[in-house]
Design an enzyme around this catalytic site. Structure first.
Site, short mmCIF file in Angstrom:
data_model
loop_
_atom_site.label_atom_id
_atom_site.label_comp_id
_atom_site.label_asym_id
_atom_site.label_seq_id
_atom_site.Cartn_x
_atom_site.Cartn_y
_atom_site.Cartn_z
N LYS A 1 0.82 -1.19 0.00
CA LYS A 1 0.00 0.00 0.00
C LYS A 1 0.86 1.26 0.00
O LYS A 1 0.40 2.35 -0.30
CB LYS A 1 -0.86 0.06 1.28
CG LYS A 1 -1.72 -1.15 1.52
CD LYS A 1 -2.38 -1.05 2.93
CE LYS A 1 -3.11 -2.33 3.27
NZ LYS A 1 -3.51 -2.37 4.67
N PHE B 1 14.23 3.34 10.29
CA PHE B 1 12.86 3.02 9.89
C PHE B 1 12.08 4.31 9.77
O PHE B 1 12.04 5.13 10.68
CB PHE B 1 12.21 2.07 10.90
CG PHE B 1 11.00 1.39 10.33
CD1 PHE B 1 11.14 0.32 9.46
CD2 PHE B 1 9.73 1.85 10.62
CE1 PHE B 1 10.03 -0.30 8.90
CE2 PHE B 1 8.61 1.23 10.07
CZ PHE B 1 8.76 0.16 9.22
N ASP C 1 7.54 3.15 -2.91
CA ASP C 1 7.73 4.11 -1.84
C ASP C 1 9.17 4.11 -1.36
O ASP C 1 9.79 5.14 -1.21
CB ASP C 1 6.78 3.80 -0.67
CG ASP C 1 6.77 2.33 -0.28
OD1 ASP C 1 7.42 1.50 -0.96
OD2 ASP C 1 6.11 1.98 0.72
N ARG D 1 0.56 6.08 8.01
CA ARG D 1 0.57 6.24 6.55
C ARG D 1 0.03 7.61 6.14
O ARG D 1 0.42 8.17 5.13
CB ARG D 1 -0.33 5.19 5.88
CG ARG D 1 0.20 3.79 5.88
CD ARG D 1 -0.63 2.94 4.91
NE ARG D 1 -0.52 1.52 5.20
CZ ARG D 1 0.48 0.73 4.79
NH1 ARG D 1 1.46 1.25 4.08
NH2 ARG D 1 0.49 -0.54 5.09
N ASP E 1 4.19 2.84 6.73
CA ASP E 1 3.53 2.55 8.00
C ASP E 1 4.44 1.88 9.02
O ASP E 1 5.46 1.29 8.67
CB ASP E 1 2.34 1.61 7.77
CG ASP E 1 2.81 0.20 7.43
OD1 ASP E 1 3.60 0.04 6.47
OD2 ASP E 1 2.43 -0.74 8.15
P1 XMP Z 1 13.27 -4.44 0.48
O1 XMP Z 1 14.22 -4.68 1.63
O2 XMP Z 1 12.87 -5.73 -0.18
O3 XMP Z 1 11.99 -3.90 1.21
O4 XMP Z 1 13.81 -3.43 -0.46
C1 XMP Z 1 11.12 -3.05 0.64
C2 XMP Z 1 9.86 -2.98 1.43
O5 XMP Z 1 10.10 -3.01 2.85
C3 XMP Z 1 9.31 -2.07 3.51
N1 XMP Z 1 10.19 -1.09 4.19
C4 XMP Z 1 9.79 -0.09 4.98
N2 XMP Z 1 8.56 0.32 5.33
N3 XMP Z 1 9.49 2.06 6.63
C5 XMP Z 1 8.41 1.39 6.17
O6 XMP Z 1 7.30 1.77 6.50
C6 XMP Z 1 10.76 1.74 6.32
O7 XMP Z 1 11.71 2.38 6.78
C7 XMP Z 1 10.91 0.59 5.45
N4 XMP Z 1 12.01 -0.04 4.93
C8 XMP Z 1 11.52 -1.04 4.15
C9 XMP Z 1 8.46 -1.42 2.45
O8 XMP Z 1 7.22 -2.07 2.41
C10 XMP Z 1 9.20 -1.67 1.16
O9 XMP Z 1 8.36 -1.76 0.02
MG MG Z 2 6.03 -1.51 0.23
#
Ligand code: XMP
Ligand code: MG
Length: 177
Positions: free
Chosen positions: A39, A148, A96, A161, A155
């Site tokens: 999302k 993070f 994102d 979000r 989120d």
């Molecule tokens: P990878 O490691 O596969 O992960 O590149 C991508 C997905 O991980 C989530 N993600 C985050 N979501 N804050 C978030 O809310 C963060 O700092 C964060 N780091 C990774 C996200 O869903 C992304 O698409």
């Molecule tokens: Mg994502």
């Protein structure tokens, strides 16, 4: 607060201008197809689509990566697939954030097998770890520190979000000091 609403808007406009130049509006491939990854990418995707001077069509995918909630394993499951065939289309994946890059590299491989005319990526955020993954991302909004982040679609346990800016979480939120 890490990135303000104004900074996001400015960067989105900048990216939109670069992207619009790359895709002729009357291409034989049809309108540029934005593929948003649910999302988190929704906020960025809609703002980007509005900022683009070329016509676009919007499609969505939802994927979930096995692993803990704050790090991904690279094993990805499709929760919602595209409704449309992308063969012969110019496809731009809208993300994102790219963290390890594992989710994205899996997604790129998956979509490539469907024979799009072109396949590129735009991401609003990228973390330093992503630079170690051999996944080519043409358009990056902001490189951010390895923390993070939440807001503007991102989120923590489905919260935050709706914030119009991007911020880091106080450790208090997830049980720290
Ligand atoms: P990878 O490691 O596969 O992960 O590149 C991508 C997905 O991980 C989530 N993600 C985050 N979501 N804050 C978030 O809310 C963060 O700092 C964060 N780091 C990774 C996200 O869903 C992304 O698409
Ligand atoms: Mg994502």
């Amino acid at each position: 607060m890490l990135i303000t609403e104004e900074q996001i808007a400015e960067k989105t406009q900048e990216l939109a201008e670069i992207i619009a130049k790359r895709y002729p509006p009357d291409a034989a491939e049809g309108d540029l197809l934005l593929v948003g990854v649910l999302k988190g990418a929704i906020f960025f995707m809609t703002d980007l689509a509005k900022a683009l001077s070329i016509p676009t069509q919007l499609e969505f995918m939802a994927v979930s990566s096995y692993g803990s909630s704050t790090s991904s394993s690279g094993v990805v499951r499709i929760m919602k697939d595209l409704d449309k065939d992308i063969a012969g289309r110019n496809v731009l994946i809208v993300e994102d954030i790219i963290d390890s890059g594992l989710t994205l590299s899996w997604l790129m491989r998956n979509l490539k097998t469907r024979n799009p005319a072109s396949l590129e990526v735009v991401t609003l955020l990228r973390k330093p770890d992503a630079l170690k993954t051999p996944v080519e991302v043409a358009n990056v909004g902001f490189d951010i520190p390895n923390e993070f982040v939440v807001g503007y679609g991102l989120d923590y346990a489905e919260r935050y979000r709706d914030l119009p800016y991007i911020g880091t979480l106080h450790p208090r939120v997830y049980g720290g000091e």
